[in-house]
Design a protein around this motif. Structure first.
Motif, PDB file in Angstrom:
ATOM      1  N   TYR B  33       0.841  -1.195   0.000  1.00 27.11           N
ATOM      2  CA  TYR B  33       0.000   0.000   0.000  1.00 27.11           C
ATOM      3  C   TYR B  33       0.878   1.248   0.000  1.00 27.11           C
ATOM      4  O   TYR B  33       1.940   1.269   0.619  1.00 27.11           O
ATOM      5  N   TYR B  35       0.395   5.343   1.118  1.00 23.59           N
ATOM      6  CA  TYR B  35      -0.418   6.359   1.767  1.00 23.59           C
ATOM      7  C   TYR B  35       0.405   7.645   1.781  1.00 23.59           C
ATOM      8  O   TYR B  35       1.630   7.608   1.642  1.00 23.59           O
ATOM      9  N   PHE B  45      -5.052   7.113   1.925  1.00 22.31           N
ATOM     10  CA  PHE B  45      -4.735   5.995   1.056  1.00 22.31           C
ATOM     11  C   PHE B  45      -4.518   6.478  -0.367  1.00 22.31           C
ATOM     12  O   PHE B  45      -5.263   7.329  -0.868  1.00 22.31           O
ATOM     13  N   HIS B  48      -3.236   0.357  -3.740  1.00 25.32           N
ATOM     14  CA  HIS B  48      -2.969  -0.968  -3.192  1.00 25.32           C
ATOM     15  C   HIS B  48      -2.579  -1.907  -4.320  1.00 25.32           C
ATOM     16  O   HIS B  48      -3.290  -2.004  -5.330  1.00 25.32           O
ATOM     17  N   GLN B  55      -4.701  -3.285  -7.331  1.00 28.12           N
ATOM     18  CA  GLN B  55      -6.018  -3.718  -6.887  1.00 28.12           C
ATOM     19  C   GLN B  55      -6.969  -2.544  -6.743  1.00 28.12           C
ATOM     20  O   GLN B  55      -8.154  -2.643  -7.012  1.00 28.12           O
ATOM     21  N   ASP B  56      -6.417  -1.427  -6.276  1.00 24.62           N
ATOM     22  CA  ASP B  56      -7.247  -0.258  -5.988  1.00 24.62           C
ATOM     23  C   ASP B  56      -6.353   0.966  -6.080  1.00 24.62           C
ATOM     24  O   ASP B  56      -5.404   1.088  -5.315  1.00 24.62           O
ATOM     25  N   SER B  98      -4.623 -11.662   2.481  1.00 29.18           N
ATOM     26  CA  SER B  98      -5.708 -11.861   3.434  1.00 29.18           C
ATOM     27  C   SER B  98      -6.524 -13.083   3.069  1.00 29.18           C
ATOM     28  O   SER B  98      -6.863 -13.284   1.909  1.00 29.18           O
ATOM     29  N   SER B 102     -10.678 -12.575   7.110  1.00 30.85           N
ATOM     30  CA  SER B 102      -9.646 -12.275   8.095  1.00 30.85           C
ATOM     31  C   SER B 102      -8.988 -10.951   7.750  1.00 30.85           C
ATOM     32  O   SER B 102      -9.115 -10.436   6.647  1.00 30.85           O
ATOM     33  N   TYR B 103      -8.300 -10.423   8.705  1.00 28.89           N
ATOM     34  CA  TYR B 103      -7.606  -9.158   8.494  1.00 28.89           C
ATOM     35  C   TYR B 103      -6.139  -9.355   8.827  1.00 28.89           C
ATOM     36  O   TYR B 103      -5.788  -9.939   9.844  1.00 28.89           O
ATOM     37  N   ASN B 104      -5.282  -8.889   7.962  1.00 31.92           N
ATOM     38  CA  ASN B 104      -3.850  -8.965   8.212  1.00 31.92           C
ATOM     39  C   ASN B 104      -3.305  -7.565   8.446  1.00 31.92           C
ATOM     40  O   ASN B 104      -3.512  -6.665   7.631  1.00 31.92           O
ATOM     41  N   GLU B 105      -2.561  -7.424   9.537  1.00 24.12           N
ATOM     42  CA  GLU B 105      -2.001  -6.135   9.918  1.00 24.12           C
ATOM     43  C   GLU B 105      -1.128  -5.569   8.824  1.00 24.12           C
ATOM     44  O   GLU B 105      -0.335  -6.296   8.210  1.00 24.12           O
ATOM     45  N   GLN B 106      -1.257  -4.285   8.604  1.00 20.55           N
ATOM     46  CA  GLN B 106      -0.389  -3.589   7.666  1.00 20.55           C
ATOM     47  C   GLN B 106       0.815  -3.054   8.440  1.00 20.55           C
ATOM     48  O   GLN B 106       0.653  -2.343   9.434  1.00 20.55           O
ATOM     49  N   PHE B 108       4.017  -0.654   8.475  1.00 20.35           N
ATOM     50  CA  PHE B 108       4.391   0.572   7.788  1.00 20.35           C
ATOM     51  C   PHE B 108       5.897   0.802   7.787  1.00 20.35           C
ATOM     52  O   PHE B 108       6.603   0.440   8.735  1.00 20.35           O
ATOM     53  N   GLY B 109       6.351   1.432   6.731  1.00 18.68           N
ATOM     54  CA  GLY B 109       7.721   1.887   6.652  1.00 18.68           C
ATOM     55  C   GLY B 109       7.869   3.246   7.326  1.00 18.68           C
ATOM     56  O   GLY B 109       6.875   3.835   7.770  1.00 18.68           O
TER      57      GLY B 109
END
Lengths: 114, 117
Positions: B33, B35, B45, B48, B55-56, B98, B102-106, B108-109
């Protein structure tokens, strides 16, 4: 529409005090998360609370979620100077093609004075 | 496990110039992603990727921004030509693919701080 508006925008407290930050959002959610950003650093994930949960603890952090009011709060107990940072709440939203993107608020800038 | 890395950490350019930001996700993370946080505003955002596919990209502000993820590994975000309002911090995040429901934590850099003069 903007999700995750935090208040206050800025908070200054003394070490040892508790800090409470609030977040409101506009649409239904699956999860709500809190992140911290230290100056010049990336976002650090603090805690995730699911929409069917009301309260969650992690160390000195306590998060509550009220889906009827579309609001959440982050409480940091016994604050330390190292807690000085910006805190953001974020909700995950289904985007195009099923994409999961995070929608953040403007954040609360917390200063803990030694 | 190495975290998400971004390069450069800070870039100062003049209006009209081109800048390319790079993000290296955590190895094995299919989701990537972008942002950005413009001064005083919320983190928004941009787009993605799932592997090399977009994807988006609903958050991309305009056609001056071009993101790529060749081979599904690292990603670049090019701004050409840069404008004053592009100044801000650009964050990259990655997560595992994912599973359904379910949700997978993002993760970040550290971000790239872009200053356009």
């Amino acid at each position: 529409s903007q999700q995750g508006e935090e208040d206050p925008q800025a908070l200054s407290i003394q070490e040892g005090e508790n800090a409470t930050m609030n977040c409101s959002y506009k649409t239904s959610i699956n999860n709500l998360q809190w992140y911290r950003q230290n100056s010049g650093r990336g976002l650090v994930h603090l805690i995730l609370i699911r929409s069917n949960e009301r309260e969650k603890h992690s160390g000195r952090l306590r998060v509550t979620l009220d889906t009827s009011k579309k609001s959440s709060s982050l409480l940091i107990t016994a604050s330390r100077a190292a807690d000085t940072a910006s805190y953001f709440c974020a909700t995950d939203v289904r985007g195009q093609g099923g994409s999961e993107k995070l929608v953040f608020g403007k954040g609360t800038k917390l200063t803990v004075n030694p | 496990e190495a975290g998400v890395t971004q390069f450069p950490s800070h870039s100062v350019i003049e209006k009209g110039q081109t800048v390319t930001l790079r993000c290296d996700p955590i190895s094995g993370h299919d989701n990537l992603y972008w942002y950005r946080r413009v001064m005083g505003k919320e983190i928004k955002f941009l787009l993605h990727f799932v592997k090399e596919s977009k994807q988006d990209e609903s958050g991309m502000p305009n056609n001056r921004f071009l993101a790529e993820r060749t081979g599904g590994t690292y990603s670049t975000l090019k701004v050409q030509p840069a404008e004053l309002e592009d100044s801000g911090v650009y964050f990259c995040a990655s997560s595992r693919r994912s599973g359904r429901g379910s949700y997978n934590e993002q993760f970040f850099g550290p971000g790239t701080r872009l200053t356009v003069l």
